[in-house]
Design an enzyme around this catalytic site. Structure first.
Site, mmCIF file in Angstrom:
data_model
loop_
_atom_site.group_PDB
_atom_site.id
_atom_site.type_symbol
_atom_site.label_atom_id
_atom_site.label_comp_id
_atom_site.label_asym_id
_atom_site.label_seq_id
_atom_site.Cartn_x
_atom_site.Cartn_y
_atom_site.Cartn_z
ATOM 1 N N ASP A 90 0.855 -1.187 0.000
ATOM 2 C CA ASP A 90 0.000 0.000 0.000
ATOM 3 C C ASP A 90 0.894 1.242 0.000
ATOM 4 O OD1 ASP A 90 -2.169 1.647 0.125
ATOM 5 O OD2 ASP A 90 -2.706 1.192 2.201
ATOM 6 N N ASP B 180 -2.851 2.531 -6.128
ATOM 7 C CA ASP B 180 -1.819 2.606 -5.090
ATOM 8 C C ASP B 180 -1.730 1.394 -4.175
ATOM 9 O OD1 ASP B 180 -4.264 3.094 -3.904
ATOM 10 O OD2 ASP B 180 -3.521 4.652 -2.566
ATOM 11 N N GLU B 181 -2.404 0.308 -4.495
ATOM 12 C CA GLU B 181 -2.260 -0.885 -3.649
ATOM 13 C C GLU B 181 -2.510 -2.150 -4.448
ATOM 14 O OE1 GLU B 181 -5.243 -1.596 -0.610
ATOM 15 O OE2 GLU B 181 -6.565 -0.081 -1.500
#
Length: 369
Positions: free
Chosen positions: A14, A108-109
């Site tokens: 993350d 983003d993860e």
């Protein structure tokens, strides 16, 4: 104990304050300062906040006006999704150097299954360290990671030592880790459900574990069974490298509240056109059209209609959205409208086989992390 169960090593990566960190990366003068991505103007809503801004209570989905009251020296920066996508693609290339089993959740993860990895390293903990180091050295951003035997625990663990940290929950520590966990930290348990649990004396994983499956299903519906399982470390979802899109949407927040349905129809036409373009670009179609309405008092309402056939045409989307708009009288002026299509023709409609046996965490205890 079931001896032939697959044993997995899962990493959840993350990125730390992704949008805000990219803004600080691109403009060194913003480093160490409280910034908000989006949220400018009278009606702006914040997309992301730097850690410096979060200390003042600024967070995503907050109005820019409120954020500015909390943090008077807050700096607003514009969103740049092309830049975010470019950085995200570079990060994913790093992931693929270690495994092809990568399941992106957003820009983003992502989940990574490194049980069998490309560098032959048996330790998922060391692989996570290598990935985070490469992201920092090659891109200049920090990432946090969680490592464990399944996706649920890995995701919970990735938030444990943020920012720029990681946590491994070893097999022998899982049950205690989950028992000690505040119920608000359980991924999938939102604010409303947490409040309901508080009312029933459920504050920690240990409290949750004390409730029977029947009790949880009675008070929390279908989700009750999953709560019963996850607090026991049971979560059998695999890392899926080709995630199937479940819906596609577009929405607009207006500079001024709209009280006239005529003006709303004009806005809906533009939104329907955007949804249609995205459907064509993704080469998908859907059956269920949902109209999202956020009123001036920030209450949210959704109205849906399922058609007997798949559609992607702007005219049909718009006509259906109009019907939904007129379905009920609007209770207030409107600050946001959105249209989404779900029940897409990419979805797997085959029923999943019923799992007769639950996988026990005890099988994983032999596993060297």
């Amino acid at each position: 104990m079931i001896d032939d169960l697959p044993i997995r090593k899962i990493i959840h990566v993350d990125m730390d304050a992704f949008y805000a960190s990219i803004a600080q990366l691109d403009n060194p003068e913003l480093r160490g300062k409280p910034i908000a991505v989006g949220g400018g103007g009278k009606r702006g809503v914040i997309s992301a906040a730097s850690y410096e801004a979060r200390k003042f209570g600024v967070k995503s989905a907050m109005s820019g006006r409120l954020a500015e009251k909390l943090c008077p020296h807050l700096i607003f920066v514009k969103t740049d999704f092309d830049r975010y996508k470019d950085i995200s693609n570079r990060i994913r290339k790093i992931f693929y150097d270690y495994t092809d089993l990568v399941e992106p959740l957003s820009l983003d993860e992502a989940y990574l299954d490194v049980t069998e990895n490309k560098i032959g390293l048996p330790s998922a903990t060391l692989i996570a360290q290598k990935i985070r180091s490469r992201i920092f050295d090659e891109i200049g951003l920090t990432a946090s990671a969680g490592i464990s035997i399944n996706k649920f625990i890995a995701k919970v663990a990735s938030d444990y030592n943020k920012p720029n940290g990681q946590k491994t929950v070893n097999p022998e520590d899982i049950l205690q880790f989950l028992e000690d966990l505040d119920i608000r930290k359980f991924y999938g348990i939102g604010k409303v459900t947490a409040e309901k649990m508080y009312q029933k004396g459920i504050f920690t994983g240990k409290d949750l574990k004390s409730k029977s499956a029947d009790y949880l299903e009675e008070h929390f519906g279908k989700s009750g069974r999953s709560y019963y399982d996850i607090v026991r470390g049971i979560h059998n979802s695999k890392v899926k490298p080709n995630r199937i899109r479940k819906s596609l949407a577009a929405e607009r927040t207006f500079n001024e509240n709209l009280s006239s349905e005529i003006f709303m129809l004009e806005k809906l036409e533009h939104i329907a056109e955007e949804v249609s373009k995205r459907l064509d670009k993704s080469k998908v179609a859907g059956k269920t059209i949902t109209l999202k309405i956020k009123f001036s008092d920030f209450t949210l309402q959704t109205r849906s209609k399922t058609l007997p056939y798949f559609i992607s045409d702007k005219t049909v989307i718009l006509d259906t959205a109009k019907d939904l708009l007129y379905q009920d009288k609007l209770k207030n002026s409107v600050r946001l409208l959105g249209i989404s299509l779900s029940n897409l023709n990419t979805n797997d409609t085959k029923p999943k086989a019923f799992e007769k046996e639950k996988k026990s965490v005890s099988v994983q205890l032999k596993f060297d992390f």
